[in-house]
Design a protein around this motif. Structure first.
Motif, PDB file in Angstrom:
ATOM      1  N   UNK A 178       0.821  -1.211   0.000  1.00  0.00           N
ATOM      2  CA  UNK A 178       0.000   0.000   0.000  1.00  0.00           C
ATOM      3  C   UNK A 178       0.854   1.258   0.000  1.00  0.00           C
ATOM      4  N   UNK A 179       2.043   1.162   0.579  1.00  0.00           N
ATOM      5  CA  UNK A 179       2.973   2.286   0.557  1.00  0.00           C
ATOM      6  C   UNK A 179       3.248   2.727  -0.876  1.00  0.00           C
ATOM      7  N   UNK A 180       3.519   1.766  -1.756  1.00  0.00           N
ATOM      8  CA  UNK A 180       3.844   2.087  -3.143  1.00  0.00           C
ATOM      9  C   UNK A 180       2.588   2.476  -3.920  1.00  0.00           C
ATOM     10  N   UNK A 181       1.478   1.788  -3.684  1.00  0.00           N
ATOM     11  CA  UNK A 181       0.237   2.101  -4.391  1.00  0.00           C
ATOM     12  C   UNK A 181      -0.238   3.503  -4.023  1.00  0.00           C
ATOM     13  N   UNK A 182      -0.145   3.844  -2.744  1.00  0.00           N
ATOM     14  CA  UNK A 182      -0.530   5.184  -2.326  1.00  0.00           C
ATOM     15  C   UNK A 182       0.306   6.253  -3.001  1.00  0.00           C
ATOM     16  N   UNK A 183       1.619   6.036  -3.058  1.00  0.00           N
ATOM     17  CA  UNK A 183       2.493   6.996  -3.742  1.00  0.00           C
ATOM     18  C   UNK A 183       2.118   7.134  -5.218  1.00  0.00           C
ATOM     19  N   UNK A 184       1.756   6.027  -5.826  1.00  0.00           N
ATOM     20  CA  UNK A 184       1.381   6.065  -7.237  1.00  0.00           C
ATOM     21  C   UNK A 184       0.190   6.999  -7.457  1.00  0.00           C
ATOM     22  N   UNK A 185      -0.801   6.912  -6.594  1.00  0.00           N
ATOM     23  CA  UNK A 185      -1.981   7.765  -6.771  1.00  0.00           C
ATOM     24  C   UNK A 185      -1.670   9.228  -6.440  1.00  0.00           C
ATOM     25  N   UNK A 186      -0.736   9.472  -5.549  1.00  0.00           N
ATOM     26  CA  UNK A 186      -0.287  10.849  -5.325  1.00  0.00           C
ATOM     27  C   UNK A 186       0.388  11.399  -6.583  1.00  0.00           C
ATOM     28  N   UNK A 187       1.231  10.574  -7.206  1.00  0.00           N
ATOM     29  CA  UNK A 187       1.885  10.994  -8.451  1.00  0.00           C
ATOM     30  C   UNK A 187       0.857  11.228  -9.557  1.00  0.00           C
ATOM     31  N   UNK A 188      -0.134  10.348  -9.630  1.00  0.00           N
ATOM     32  CA  UNK A 188      -1.190  10.530 -10.632  1.00  0.00           C
ATOM     33  C   UNK A 188      -1.936  11.842 -10.416  1.00  0.00           C
ATOM     34  N   UNK A 189      -2.165  12.201  -9.168  1.00  0.00           N
ATOM     35  CA  UNK A 189      -2.839  13.469  -8.883  1.00  0.00           C
ATOM     36  C   UNK A 189      -2.032  14.639  -9.428  1.00  0.00           C
ATOM     37  N   UNK A 190      -0.730  14.604  -9.240  1.00  0.00           N
ATOM     38  CA  UNK A 190       0.126  15.669  -9.784  1.00  0.00           C
ATOM     39  C   UNK A 190       0.092  15.673 -11.307  1.00  0.00           C
ATOM     40  N   UNK A 191       0.076  14.464 -11.892  1.00  0.00           N
ATOM     41  CA  UNK A 191       0.026  14.388 -13.362  1.00  0.00           C
ATOM     42  C   UNK A 191      -1.268  14.976 -13.903  1.00  0.00           C
ATOM     43  N   UNK A 192      -2.399  14.619 -13.289  1.00  0.00           N
ATOM     44  CA  UNK A 192      -3.687  15.155 -13.750  1.00  0.00           C
ATOM     45  C   UNK A 192      -3.758  16.661 -13.536  1.00  0.00           C
ATOM     46  N   UNK A 193      -3.163  17.153 -12.448  1.00  0.00           N
ATOM     47  CA  UNK A 193      -3.141  18.603 -12.227  1.00  0.00           C
ATOM     48  C   UNK A 193      -2.339  19.296 -13.323  1.00  0.00           C
ATOM     49  N   UNK A 194      -1.166  18.746 -13.654  1.00  0.00           N
ATOM     50  CA  UNK A 194      -0.360  19.306 -14.740  1.00  0.00           C
ATOM     51  C   UNK A 194      -1.114  19.259 -16.065  1.00  0.00           C
ATOM     52  N   UNK A 195      -1.890  18.212 -16.246  1.00  0.00           N
ATOM     53  CA  UNK A 195      -2.647  18.024 -17.493  1.00  0.00           C
ATOM     54  C   UNK A 195      -3.864  18.949 -17.562  1.00  0.00           C
ATOM     55  N   UNK A 216      -4.040   6.299   4.170  1.00  0.00           N
ATOM     56  CA  UNK A 216      -4.511   7.597   4.650  1.00  0.00           C
ATOM     57  C   UNK A 216      -3.461   8.446   5.359  1.00  0.00           C
ATOM     58  N   UNK A 217      -2.755   7.880   6.332  1.00  0.00           N
ATOM     59  CA  UNK A 217      -1.783   8.687   7.073  1.00  0.00           C
ATOM     60  C   UNK A 217      -0.648   9.146   6.167  1.00  0.00           C
ATOM     61  N   UNK A 218      -0.175   8.272   5.307  1.00  0.00           N
ATOM     62  CA  UNK A 218       0.882   8.630   4.370  1.00  0.00           C
ATOM     63  C   UNK A 218       0.447   9.785   3.481  1.00  0.00           C
ATOM     64  N   UNK A 219      -0.804   9.771   3.050  1.00  0.00           N
ATOM     65  CA  UNK A 219      -1.329  10.822   2.187  1.00  0.00           C
ATOM     66  C   UNK A 219      -1.487  12.127   2.948  1.00  0.00           C
ATOM     67  N   UNK A 220      -2.019  12.054   4.162  1.00  0.00           N
ATOM     68  CA  UNK A 220      -2.289  13.260   4.947  1.00  0.00           C
ATOM     69  C   UNK A 220      -1.032  14.093   5.183  1.00  0.00           C
ATOM     70  N   UNK A 221       0.109  13.436   5.393  1.00  0.00           N
ATOM     71  CA  UNK A 221       1.314  14.158   5.790  1.00  0.00           C
ATOM     72  C   UNK A 221       2.335  14.323   4.668  1.00  0.00           C
ATOM     73  N   UNK A 222       1.929  14.078   3.433  1.00  0.00           N
ATOM     74  CA  UNK A 222       2.841  14.242   2.303  1.00  0.00           C
ATOM     75  C   UNK A 222       2.813  15.688   1.810  1.00  0.00           C
TER      76      UNK A 222
END
Length: 400
Positions: free
Chosen positions: A325-342, A360-366
């Motif tokens: 989940x650590x890696x999957x969560x990071x992937x969706x954070x990266x996707x969010x940045x990609x969609x924002x750039x797009x 959740x916790x990893x996302x909240x504090x990134x």
């Protein structure tokens, strides 16, 4: 620390240093337009920008991101409270633990350490906060009271516990403690003679250099580390393949941050070839394998500010059930940045929501999540409940 936007912190630090925007741009080797856009809150600060500016201003990255962020009440606060004890434990790494009169057998301790590994890979911060510290103290005692093979086994267990300490401290925003944990990991890996844990310490040491904007030092260090592995590659041992591929991914990140896209792609290609040679995703340490290389391929495109390429790579990526989940969560954070750039804000928010669901916790504090949320909120002509709600959940409402 108070949650103030990176834009505000950059402007404050620049003025305290007595620099104009153009002078900062020259020192950080970025465009003056980018400095102005970030400071005027027209563009989110990227990790590359933050690292370059921090180095130019001679401040820490966390001085600009504002980490550690104020924890949410409840279990999150308890996790942050464990940090003080972790500092003491890491300082005592080479001293026997007199508080432990008798340790469990190593086979029993190994079960508990494996559980910590699972928590780390699943970004289970609360579980780590509860169980990591007492286990560290007991395994430290076991390592100091054993010899020979048993001593090496205990040291390898300490490697996992120090790595989990790094993961917890890093993701909660305690950069100094994360650095100490990497030093302890390097010590335990060297003492045990374990090549994969040695490479893991090198991987994270380079990550810290990259984060601080010293991309050349990171690249040179990683090249030196790989040169020690290369003569053994023909044998095809798993730990060497994992180390080789993982260090190439970290080199790709340093190259991407430095704006050297062709070099980044070359490192990615080498990592992809190595992952295919490995053939599976069963590595519990660096999580190296075909899936993680695919996740990194998206991240590297985002770092290069190439949203179309990032989204193209994401469309061809299938993440299997059971992926960390650590890696999957990071992937969706990266996707969010990609969609924002797009320019697709609804999909950017949807990716953040998915990251929250997975980790959740990893996302909240990134800090990049905070930057993305701020950018989404500023882009809306009117308040949107879903964006505002996510901002409140992150603890950044009314301070956009």
């Amino acid at each position: 620390m108070t949650d103030v936007a990176v834009a505000t912190r950059v402007a404050q630090a620049r003025k305290l240093a007595g620099l104009t925007q153009r002078q900062l741009a020259d020192r950080a080797n970025v465009s003056i337009g980018l400095v102005r856009s970030v400071e005027q809150k027209r563009a989110p600060a990227t990790q590359a920008f933050i690292g370059a500016v921090a180095k130019a201003l001679r401040v820490s990255v966390t001085d600009l991101t504002g980490q550690p962020f104020t924890p949410a009440p409840g279990p999150d606060t308890e996790v942050h409270a464990a940090i003080a004890g972790l500092r003491t434990e890491l300082a005592a790494y080479d001293i026997d633990n007199a508080a432990i009169t008798e340790t469990q057998p190593l086979r029993q301790l190994a079960v508990s350490v494996e559980r910590i590994c699972t928590y780390r890979r699943n970004a289970s911060f609360h579980r780590l906060g509860e169980e990591l510290l007492p286990l560290l103290g007991e395994v430290r005692a076991a390592a100091h009271r054993s010899s020979g093979h048993e001593h090496d086994r205990a040291l390898v267990m300490l490697c996992e516990l120090y790595y989990s300490s790094y993961s917890l401290a890093h993701k909660l925003g305690y950069a100094d403690l994360a650095g100490t944990a990497v030093d302890r990991l390097a010590w335990a890996a060297t003492e045990s003679g374990n090549p994969l844990w040695t490479a893991t310490a090198q991987f994270q040491r380079a990550a810290m250099l990259t984060s601080c904007g010293d991309w050349t030092a990171a690249a040179n260090f990683l090249e030196s580390c790989r040169s020690n592995i290369e003569p053994r590659l023909s044998v095809g041992r798993r730990e060497d393949l994992i180390a080789w591929g993982g260090l190439h991914l970290q080199s790709g990140l340093a190259a991407s941050r430095a704006g050297k896209r062709e070099i980044a792609n070359a490192h990615l290609a080498e990592a992809r070839d190595t992952a295919q040679r490995l053939g599976d995703d069963r590595d519990p340490v660096l999580s190296f394998g075909p899936t993680n290389v695919g996740i990194w391929s998206v991240a590297l495109a985002v770092e290069a500010m190439d949203a179309p390429e990032a989204l193209t790579r994401a469309r061809t990526l299938t993440i299997p059930a059971g992926a960390p989940k650590e890696r999957v969560g990071h992937h969706h954070m990266d996707l969010a940045r990609a969609w924002l750039l797009f320019g697709d804000r609804p999909r950017a928010l949807a990716s953040l929501q998915e990251a929250k669901r997975v980790a959740p916790a990893q996302t909240r504090y990134n800090p990049m999540v905070h930057e993305t949320v701020r950018a989404l909120a500023r882009a809306e002509a009117r308040k949107v409940d879903t964006v505002t709600g996510f901002a409140v959940w992150c603890g950044i409402a009314d301070r956009l």
